[in-house]
Motif scaffolding. Structure first.
Motif, PDB file in Angstrom:
ATOM      1  N   LEU A 187      23.388 -10.476 -35.420  1.00 53.91           N
ATOM      2  CA  LEU A 187      23.741 -11.710 -36.128  1.00 53.91           C
ATOM      3  C   LEU A 187      24.114 -11.407 -37.580  1.00 53.91           C
ATOM      4  O   LEU A 187      23.305 -10.864 -38.335  1.00 53.91           O
ATOM      5  N   ASP A 188      25.335 -11.778 -37.945  1.00 55.87           N
ATOM      6  CA  ASP A 188      25.815 -11.540 -39.307  1.00 55.87           C
ATOM      7  C   ASP A 188      25.635 -12.790 -40.172  1.00 55.87           C
ATOM      8  O   ASP A 188      25.097 -12.703 -41.277  1.00 55.87           O
ATOM      9  N   ALA A 189      26.053 -13.951 -39.658  1.00 51.08           N
ATOM     10  CA  ALA A 189      26.033 -15.162 -40.487  1.00 51.08           C
ATOM     11  C   ALA A 189      26.282 -16.386 -39.625  1.00 51.08           C
ATOM     12  O   ALA A 189      26.758 -16.277 -38.500  1.00 51.08           O
TER      13      ALA A 189
ATOM     14  N   SER B 128      17.054 -11.952 -43.572  1.00 53.62           N
ATOM     15  CA  SER B 128      17.949 -12.465 -44.613  1.00 53.62           C
ATOM     16  C   SER B 128      19.372 -11.923 -44.479  1.00 53.62           C
ATOM     17  O   SER B 128      20.295 -12.433 -45.127  1.00 53.62           O
ATOM     18  N   ASP B 129      19.586 -10.914 -43.620  1.00 52.57           N
ATOM     19  CA  ASP B 129      20.960 -10.432 -43.398  1.00 52.57           C
ATOM     20  C   ASP B 129      21.822 -11.477 -42.702  1.00 52.57           C
ATOM     21  O   ASP B 129      23.049 -11.350 -42.657  1.00 52.57           O
ATOM     22  N   ALA B 130      21.172 -12.504 -42.115  1.00 52.44           N
ATOM     23  CA  ALA B 130      21.948 -13.567 -41.455  1.00 52.44           C
ATOM     24  C   ALA B 130      22.290 -14.700 -42.421  1.00 52.44           C
ATOM     25  O   ALA B 130      22.944 -15.668 -42.034  1.00 52.44           O
ATOM     26  N   LEU B 131      21.836 -14.593 -43.672  1.00 50.69           N
ATOM     27  CA  LEU B 131      22.079 -15.673 -44.628  1.00 50.69           C
ATOM     28  C   LEU B 131      23.375 -15.428 -45.403  1.00 50.69           C
ATOM     29  O   LEU B 131      23.875 -14.315 -45.465  1.00 50.69           O
ATOM     30  N   ALA B 132      23.872 -16.505 -46.001  1.00 49.80           N
ATOM     31  CA  ALA B 132      25.060 -16.461 -46.865  1.00 49.80           C
ATOM     32  C   ALA B 132      26.288 -15.976 -46.094  1.00 49.80           C
ATOM     33  O   ALA B 132      26.250 -15.822 -44.871  1.00 49.80           O
ATOM     34  N   ILE B 133      27.388 -15.756 -46.813  1.00 54.49           N
ATOM     35  CA  ILE B 133      28.679 -15.488 -46.167  1.00 54.49           C
ATOM     36  C   ILE B 133      28.616 -14.223 -45.304  1.00 54.49           C
ATOM     37  O   ILE B 133      27.894 -13.272 -45.628  1.00 54.49           O
ATOM     38  N   ALA B 134      29.375 -14.222 -44.194  1.00 55.78           N
ATOM     39  CA  ALA B 134      29.446 -13.055 -43.318  1.00 55.78           C
ATOM     40  C   ALA B 134      29.900 -11.851 -44.136  1.00 55.78           C
ATOM     41  O   ALA B 134      30.900 -11.911 -44.848  1.00 55.78           O
ATOM     42  N   ASP B 135      29.117 -10.742 -44.032  1.00 49.33           N
ATOM     43  CA  ASP B 135      29.399  -9.566 -44.849  1.00 49.33           C
ATOM     44  C   ASP B 135      29.296  -8.284 -44.029  1.00 49.33           C
ATOM     45  O   ASP B 135      29.326  -7.189 -44.582  1.00 49.33           O
ATOM     46  N   GLY B 136      29.132  -8.427 -42.708  1.00 51.43           N
ATOM     47  CA  GLY B 136      29.011  -7.248 -41.856  1.00 51.43           C
ATOM     48  C   GLY B 136      27.592  -6.700 -41.801  1.00 51.43           C
ATOM     49  O   GLY B 136      27.290  -5.842 -40.980  1.00 51.43           O
ATOM     50  N   LYS B 137      26.702  -7.180 -42.670  1.00 53.70           N
ATOM     51  CA  LYS B 137      25.283  -6.780 -42.604  1.00 53.70           C
ATOM     52  C   LYS B 137      24.596  -7.707 -41.612  1.00 53.70           C
ATOM     53  O   LYS B 137      24.668  -8.929 -41.758  1.00 53.70           O
ATOM     54  N   THR B 138      23.896  -7.136 -40.641  1.00 55.30           N
ATOM     55  CA  THR B 138      23.382  -7.961 -39.544  1.00 55.30           C
ATOM     56  C   THR B 138      21.899  -7.723 -39.306  1.00 55.30           C
ATOM     57  O   THR B 138      21.338  -6.720 -39.742  1.00 55.30           O
TER      58      THR B 138
HETATM   59 CA   LIG Z   1      25.270 -10.866 -42.933  1.00 52.94          CA
END
Ligand SMILES: [Ca+2]
Ligand SMILES: [Ca+2]
Length: 331
Positions: free
Chosen positions: A243-245, A86-96
């Motif tokens: 993968l971030d987003a 789920s870190d690849a979902l929604a707007i890019a936030d640096g969480k990958t």
């Molecule tokens: Ca992310």
């Protein structure tokens, strides 16, 4: 006094970072020469798309990762494990979510991607500056069965292996994900795909991202491809492509289908044990699992699902050349 010292130290560190990055960028340019493709974010001619760009209409709504090993030749080190799907979902936030060597991420949106003018979707990695790049191959499908890879190019002339923290120049990289730094996505234009009668460029249902291993000494599994000299080895929890987003620029939202038609299609019973009935008018139904793999294709109202393993599935119900996607559970 302490505060002033702190401010000086802070400014000093920022200046040092800028100097180091400038040095690395110029070093890469001097050592390998500039390529012909678009340069880093912020430079003239870049194709990077910032996460806050107004051309983005939606972000990925589903992601499934099959992790690769931390080191493709050392299975005992185990698999990359940093982050979750789920870190690849929604707007890019640096969480990958880290893919590991040759790991695979399969992504869906609430709708289908079409080939509009220019870039159609954008992939975000988390490179912490413009030269520390980790790359991946990109595939698309319009039915979950036939996949097509974007033809890419990689022209970095270096013959030595790029190490785990080695620098790369984006002007040598084309149509590989991970060309730009964090929050700047790499765009993909469906019109770049070669003609393939099995792929409908105006109804892409899924995108697949496959980590480039990058090992100089390894014959790549894609025999028709140009060698990609990616940082190797990267035997860490965060090994491989991070993968971030994924953003959509040209999306036919699932809700743009005539709502009345969509509402006339019902799956019964849900959850199903042996038989799934499709109620309503349709031409064909394609059932895919959460990994994006086709498990059944039928034109019948009643489908035998007794052989499916328990879990969540998507019934892509085709009606007048549009797909209505319905979720069901197999018990
Ligand atoms: Ca992310
Ligand atoms: Ca396009």
């Amino acid at each position: 006094m302490k505060i002033i010292y702190g401010i000086f130290l802070f400014l000093y560190l920022i200046i040092m970072k800028v100097v180091i990055v400038a040095f690395l960028v110029s070093f890469v340019k001097l050592s390998v020469g500039q390529g012909i493709y678009a340069p880093a974010a912020g430079q003239t001619g870049t194709t990077a798309i910032h996460k806050d760009s107004s051309i983005i209409v939606s972000w990925a709504s589903s992601c499934h990762v099959i992790r690769g090993l931390k080191h493709i030749d050392s299975a005992q080190l185990g698999y990359a494990s940093q982050g979750v799907d789920s870190d690849a979902l929604a707007i890019a936030d640096g969480k990958t979510v880290s893919l590991g060597d040759s790991g695979v991420a399969t992504i869906q949106f609430d709708g289908t991607i079409y080939d509009g003018a220019g870039a159609d979707f954008v992939i975000y990695e988390n490179a912490f500056d413009p030269t520390f790049l980790e790359l991946a191959y990109v595939y698309v499908t319009s039915d979950g069965v036939a996949w097509d890879r974007f033809d890419y190019d990689y022209t970095d002339p270096r013959t030595t292996q790029i190490g785990p923290f080695g620098a790369s120049d984006p002007t040598h990289i084309h149509n590989l994900a991970g060309k730009y730094e964090v929050f700047y996505g790499t765009p993909f234009d469906l019109s770049d795909l070669r003609f393939n009668p099995s792929i409908d460029k105006n109804a892409i249902t899924q995108i697949r991202i496959v980590d480039a291993i990058g090992d100089k000494n390894r014959l790549h599994f894609l025999t028709d491809s140009v060698y990609v000299n990616d940082p190797f080895p990267t035997p860490y929890e965060s090994g491989g492509f991070d993968l971030d987003a994924i953003a959509a620029i040209h999306l036919n939202p699932a809700t743009s289908i005539d709502e009345e038609v969509a509402n006339t299609i019902r799956l019964y019973p849900n959850p199903s044990i042996n038989t799934l009935n499709i109620i309503g008018e349709f031409d064909e139904v394609i059932i895919i699992n959460t990994q994006g793999l086709l498990v059944s294709k039928s034109q019948e109202q009643s489908i035998d699902v007794s052989g499916l393993s328990p879990g969540v599935y998507f019934a892509n119900v085709k009606h007048d050349n549009e797909f209505i996607i319905k979720r069901f559970i197999k018990k």
